[in-house]
Write a protein that holds these residues in place. Structure first.
Motif, PDB file in Angstrom:
ATOM      1  N   ILE A  49       0.860  -1.184   0.000  1.00  0.00           N
ATOM      2  CA  ILE A  49       0.000   0.000   0.000  1.00  0.00           C
ATOM      3  C   ILE A  49       0.898   1.236   0.000  1.00  0.00           C
ATOM      4  O   ILE A  49       1.720   1.418   0.912  1.00  0.00           O
ATOM      5  CB  ILE A  49      -0.939   0.017   1.214  1.00  0.00           C
ATOM      6  CG1 ILE A  49      -1.799  -1.248   1.231  1.00  0.00           C
ATOM      7  CG2 ILE A  49      -1.827   1.263   1.188  1.00  0.00           C
ATOM      8  CD1 ILE A  49      -2.705  -1.355   2.441  1.00  0.00           C
ATOM      9  N   PHE A  50       0.753   2.062  -1.029  1.00  0.00           N
ATOM     10  CA  PHE A  50       1.572   3.250  -1.200  1.00  0.00           C
ATOM     11  C   PHE A  50       0.731   4.510  -1.019  1.00  0.00           C
ATOM     12  O   PHE A  50      -0.418   4.581  -1.482  1.00  0.00           O
ATOM     13  CB  PHE A  50       2.171   3.312  -2.610  1.00  0.00           C
ATOM     14  CG  PHE A  50       3.104   2.183  -2.950  1.00  0.00           C
ATOM     15  CD1 PHE A  50       4.464   2.307  -2.764  1.00  0.00           C
ATOM     16  CD2 PHE A  50       2.620   1.000  -3.483  1.00  0.00           C
ATOM     17  CE1 PHE A  50       5.317   1.272  -3.090  1.00  0.00           C
ATOM     18  CE2 PHE A  50       3.458  -0.041  -3.818  1.00  0.00           C
ATOM     19  CZ  PHE A  50       4.825   0.095  -3.622  1.00  0.00           C
ATOM     20  N   ARG A  51       1.335   5.494  -0.403  1.00  0.00           N
ATOM     21  CA  ARG A  51       0.806   6.858  -0.427  1.00  0.00           C
ATOM     22  C   ARG A  51       1.804   7.685  -1.222  1.00  0.00           C
ATOM     23  O   ARG A  51       2.996   7.707  -0.902  1.00  0.00           O
ATOM     24  CB  ARG A  51       0.646   7.403   0.993  1.00  0.00           C
ATOM     25  CG  ARG A  51      -0.026   8.769   1.062  1.00  0.00           C
ATOM     26  CD  ARG A  51      -0.409   9.111   2.504  1.00  0.00           C
ATOM     27  NE  ARG A  51       0.744   9.083   3.393  1.00  0.00           N
ATOM     28  CZ  ARG A  51       1.556  10.137   3.608  1.00  0.00           C
ATOM     29  NH1 ARG A  51       1.335  11.287   2.964  1.00  0.00           N
ATOM     30  NH2 ARG A  51       2.572  10.025   4.428  1.00  0.00           N
ATOM     31  N   LEU A  73       5.504   8.471  -0.585  1.00  0.00           N
ATOM     32  CA  LEU A  73       5.742   9.087   0.712  1.00  0.00           C
ATOM     33  C   LEU A  73       5.732   8.039   1.815  1.00  0.00           C
ATOM     34  O   LEU A  73       6.340   8.234   2.866  1.00  0.00           O
ATOM     35  CB  LEU A  73       4.677  10.143   0.998  1.00  0.00           C
ATOM     36  CG  LEU A  73       4.668  11.365   0.065  1.00  0.00           C
ATOM     37  CD1 LEU A  73       3.451  12.228   0.355  1.00  0.00           C
ATOM     38  CD2 LEU A  73       5.958  12.163   0.233  1.00  0.00           C
ATOM     39  N   SER A  74       5.014   6.952   1.580  1.00  0.00           N
ATOM     40  CA  SER A  74       4.996   5.852   2.537  1.00  0.00           C
ATOM     41  C   SER A  74       4.656   4.568   1.809  1.00  0.00           C
ATOM     42  O   SER A  74       4.055   4.585   0.724  1.00  0.00           O
ATOM     43  CB  SER A  74       3.979   6.107   3.656  1.00  0.00           C
ATOM     44  OG  SER A  74       2.662   6.062   3.159  1.00  0.00           O
ATOM     45  N   GLU A  75       5.051   3.461   2.418  1.00  0.00           N
ATOM     46  CA  GLU A  75       4.755   2.140   1.877  1.00  0.00           C
ATOM     47  C   GLU A  75       4.648   1.159   3.035  1.00  0.00           C
ATOM     48  O   GLU A  75       5.460   1.190   3.959  1.00  0.00           O
ATOM     49  CB  GLU A  75       5.849   1.685   0.910  1.00  0.00           C
ATOM     50  CG  GLU A  75       5.625   0.298   0.321  1.00  0.00           C
ATOM     51  CD  GLU A  75       6.717  -0.115  -0.657  1.00  0.00           C
ATOM     52  OE1 GLU A  75       6.539  -1.161  -1.308  1.00  0.00           O
ATOM     53  OE2 GLU A  75       7.745   0.604  -0.756  1.00  0.00           O
ATOM     54  N   TYR A  87       7.951   1.889   5.161  1.00  0.00           N
ATOM     55  CA  TYR A  87       8.778   3.037   4.769  1.00  0.00           C
ATOM     56  C   TYR A  87       7.929   4.285   4.912  1.00  0.00           C
ATOM     57  O   TYR A  87       6.718   4.267   4.619  1.00  0.00           O
ATOM     58  CB  TYR A  87       9.262   2.903   3.324  1.00  0.00           C
ATOM     59  CG  TYR A  87       9.780   4.202   2.759  1.00  0.00           C
ATOM     60  CD1 TYR A  87      11.039   4.670   3.114  1.00  0.00           C
ATOM     61  CD2 TYR A  87       9.007   4.977   1.896  1.00  0.00           C
ATOM     62  CE1 TYR A  87      11.519   5.876   2.618  1.00  0.00           C
ATOM     63  CE2 TYR A  87       9.477   6.179   1.390  1.00  0.00           C
ATOM     64  CZ  TYR A  87      10.732   6.632   1.758  1.00  0.00           C
ATOM     65  OH  TYR A  87      11.201   7.826   1.274  1.00  0.00           O
ATOM     66  N   ALA A  88       8.542   5.382   5.372  1.00  0.00           N
ATOM     67  CA  ALA A  88       7.820   6.652   5.468  1.00  0.00           C
ATOM     68  C   ALA A  88       8.806   7.796   5.347  1.00  0.00           C
ATOM     69  O   ALA A  88       9.939   7.715   5.852  1.00  0.00           O
ATOM     70  CB  ALA A  88       7.053   6.747   6.787  1.00  0.00           C
ATOM     71  N   ALA A 137      14.389  10.757  -3.478  1.00  0.00           N
ATOM     72  CA  ALA A 137      14.988   9.446  -3.217  1.00  0.00           C
ATOM     73  C   ALA A 137      13.883   8.407  -3.224  1.00  0.00           C
ATOM     74  O   ALA A 137      12.721   8.715  -2.929  1.00  0.00           O
ATOM     75  CB  ALA A 137      15.736   9.436  -1.884  1.00  0.00           C
ATOM     76  N   PHE A 138      14.250   7.175  -3.555  1.00  0.00           N
ATOM     77  CA  PHE A 138      13.263   6.092  -3.686  1.00  0.00           C
ATOM     78  C   PHE A 138      13.698   4.920  -2.822  1.00  0.00           C
ATOM     79  O   PHE A 138      14.825   4.430  -2.948  1.00  0.00           O
ATOM     80  CB  PHE A 138      13.139   5.649  -5.145  1.00  0.00           C
ATOM     81  CG  PHE A 138      12.017   4.684  -5.402  1.00  0.00           C
ATOM     82  CD1 PHE A 138      10.762   5.137  -5.756  1.00  0.00           C
ATOM     83  CD2 PHE A 138      12.221   3.315  -5.285  1.00  0.00           C
ATOM     84  CE1 PHE A 138       9.722   4.251  -5.989  1.00  0.00           C
ATOM     85  CE2 PHE A 138      11.190   2.422  -5.511  1.00  0.00           C
ATOM     86  CZ  PHE A 138       9.936   2.893  -5.864  1.00  0.00           C
TER      87      PHE A 138
END
Length: 684
Positions: A83-85, A93-95, A111-112, A135-136
């Motif tokens: 789920i990605f934002r 921005l988050s995962e 990740y955030a 950055a990714f």
């Protein structure tokens, strides 16, 4: 095609788990969960041409991007939801990734990016970094479609983007295609797609197809392919276009990195490893002309000249080219192997069409690679079938499969774990009638002793030798083949009558052993967040994302069993030493990362008590003898093919000097390891 790895690079699933000895779902092809929205974009996942799973992508009401992914591979396989934002430009921005990994352990990866600081956590890592530029985060458990988000982020940033936790990726558009369907395609009957390549994720570019600027379309590979439902027909077209690009790149590398002496080369003042006697002969001169060794003699004092070129090898050792007797050749392996001094590999299971095509490109000088000795795999259909198209259910099918491999030029048959026991005698009989060797895993419901008695010429993997003394473990075509030896191997009494009887059986049948000790060191000794021991000497040199992938190589023992796992590997080392002292031929094979893993395998053989000189003989002349190629290969002698490895030091005195490769000759062509490693992103 390592037997324990996921088939797609960007879905390589860490082997970090707490496992129970249970059998998982026996459904060969999983189905999509009922709660996947009907509006989701749906994809089919194929392994070696067989439908094995799905991917689904949709956007929820809160504007979060969802990706579901699963597949079944021999009862294993991931099942994850990401789920990605995203920010307005599409950068995550988050995962949050949940589900289970390839080996069915729970997945909880996060990740955030908050207030300019990136935070990430998974079972192997926990960290944060302040960032002032795009950055990714490259997730460990991401679905194939995640690479489309990376591509968009990079392309909006001038074609490159920093990777988290470390590294950089560059994304380039390579070619494009118009596809048209005459059948029922869910999104219409015409699509315009483009092939992209991303660097920084592996030793070489990662290829993928996008529809429009950032919509994932396909990831195409002979072993693992993701493509939209209804567009499966396009896979051959996509693969052909992708292969054209890859082959062009391979040919360019071959033209630049393969150095062809006009006449030959002379090594002077070099210490030569004489594979016949397994001894070092000091201060020799070796003349190579064309692709053959012309002479080996004491060095001449004061030799000068430039024709042929003279290489002063004072303080260095010249060995026959090394052999890896357990390989599954993939795109990067040619460069990795030659840089490490490996000039011949035996491929023990691969896609037949792609392997034969690659082998021919190498022969034609259009791709850098080793010599490849062909061994074909045969398995039986079912929920735990191996990733191969050669699946047989009857005696007639088994014999026909062997005959076909013979027709294609294969010299060995490898029996895999799900072949029905009643078919094993037919495979062995037909192979031996055709002059082919037979080796393999030990099929479920069988023991190693039974396979030796039936005529196996060779056994793959040390764990199957330990399983011979655990006859109650029947399901050796599942992950139990790793777990049971880890949990019970420590208790094996090597002085027991059962072990001694088995060794006598191996002696009587002249059975060879391909132990792949490095695989079990990584699995049994390594823990999440650690670099495996065999890679510690070179980890700092590896590309950041490759190095990061090593952090999840090990199994996580159940509570209270950490010491048991370590003792079980120690027992494997002790068993290997006992087998050597009993006169059982030990091969040098890896079933792991090309090049580097062979160095570690040789070190482990020495750790087991095999003298370094014997270990080097096993990795050169004895390997050539086993494959009946010692007339031309395996030793440095006049008239033999010029496959040579020059190392800085003396690996007979210190086996780890085998890591210090400075020059490699394969078929008379010179390769500079520093140049090959630079192309792979490996630092000096």
């Amino acid at each position: 095609m390592s037997t324990e790895k996921s088939p797609l690079r960007n879905v390589i699933i860490p082997a970090v788990l707490i496992l129970a000895a249970t059998l998982w779902s026996q459904t060969p092809q999983p189905t999509l969960p009922a709660d996947i929205p009907s509006t989701a974009d749906r994809y089919s996942f194929f392994m070696t041409g067989n439908l094995a799973g799905q991917q689904a992508i949709w956007t929820a009401s809160d504007d979060t991007r969802h990706i579901f992914f699963q597949f079944n591979d021999r009862g294993r396989g991931p099942k994850t939801t990401s789920i990605f934002r995203l920010d307005p430009s599409g950068v995550p921005l988050s995962e949050v990734i949940t589900g289970n990994d390839y080996l069915k352990s729970p997945v909880n990866e996060t990740y955030a990016l908050e207030a300019g600081t990136a935070h990430w956590q998974n079972e192997s890592e926990q960290g944060e970094k302040k960032i002032s530029a795009p950055a990714f985060y490259s997730s460990l458990h991401g679905a194939p479609a995640e690479i489309a988000l990376l591509a968009r982020a990079a392309l909006q940033n001038g074609g490159k983007i920093a990777l988290l936790p470390d590294g950089e990726s560059r994304v380039q558009r390579l070619t494009e295609l118009d596809l048209e369907s005459t059948g029922k395609a869910a999104a219409g009957n015409k699509k315009h797609v483009a092939l992209y390549a991303a660097t920084g994720l592996d030793f070489s570019p990662t290829y993928f197809w996008l529809e429009a600027a950032d919509k994932f379309f396909a990831s195409i590979d002979e072993s693992g392919t993701v493509v939209p439902e209804g567009w499966e027909f396009a896979v051959p077209t996509l693969l052909a276009a992708q292969n054209k690009v890859k082959e062009s790149r391979a040919a360019a590398l071959a033209a630049r990195l393969a150095h062809h002496p006009r006449i030959g080369v002379v090594f002077t003042h070099v210490n030569v490893f004489d594979a016949e006697s397994a001894k070092i002969i000091p201060d020799q001169e070796v003349l190579v002309t064309g692709n053959r060794v012309v002479s080996v003699q004491p060095s001449l004092l004061g030799r000068t000249g430039v024709w042929p070129p003279i290489i002063d090898a004072t303080g260095k050792t010249l060995l026959p080219g090394l052999w890896d007797m357990h390989a599954h050749v993939a795109d990067n392996d040619g460069l990795l192997n030659l840089a490490a001094g490996v000039t011949t590999v035996r491929d023990l299971a691969n896609d037949t069409d792609s392997l034969l095509a690659r082998r021919q490109r190498i022969i034609d000088g259009k791709e850098i690679g080793t010599r490849i000795v062909l061994a074909g795999v045969i398995d039986g259909p079912g929920p735990y079938q191996g990733p191969t198209k050669v699946l047989v259910s009857t005696v007639a099918e088994a014999r026909a499969a062997v005959d076909n491999y013979k027709r294609l030029g294969y010299v060995q048959i490898k029996i895999y774990s799900s072949l029905k026991p009643e078919l094993v005698p037919a495979v062995i009989d037909e192979a031996h009638k055709n002059g082919l060797r037979v080796s393999g895993h030990i099929p479920a419901e069988m023991t190693a002793a039974q396979c030796v008695e039936l005529g196996y010429d060779e056994i793959q993997h040390m764990n199957f030798l330990l399983l011979n003394f655990m006859p109650d473990v029947k399901n050796t075509n599942t992950i139990a083949r790793l777990i049971e030896p880890a949990q019970r191997g420590a208790d094996l009494d090597l002085a027991s009558p059962q072990v001694q009887s088995f060794i006598k059986l191996l002696q009587d049948h002249h059975t060879k052993l391909d132990l792949t000790l490095n695989v079990f060191e990584d699995r049994y000794l390594n823990r999440a967040g650690q670099i495996p021991r065999g890679y510690q000497p070179i980890a700092r040199r590896l590309p950041a994302q490759v190095r990061r992938g090593l952090l999840s190589e090990g199994l996580t023992p159940p509570a209270g069993m950490d010491g048991t796992y370590r003792k079980s590997f120690a027992k494997m080392i002790d068993f290997a030493g006992l087998l050597y002292r009993s006169g059982i031929p030990i091969e040098a094979g890896t079933d792991s990362m090309a090049g580097f893993a062979l160095h570690r395998e040789l070190e482990l053989d020495v750790q087991a008590g095999i003298p370094a000189s014997q270990v080097l003989q096993n990795a050169t002349l004895n390997a050539a003898r086993i494959m009946s190629l010692d007339k031309d290969l395996g030793s440095i002698a006049p008239g033999k093919l010029a496959d040579l490895t020059l190392v800085d030091g003396n690996p007979v005195d210190n086996i780890s000097d085998i890591r210090k490769t400075v020059l490699v000759v394969k078929d008379g062509v010179l390769y500079n390891p520093a140049e090959l490693y630079t192309e792979l992103g490996v630092a000096p």
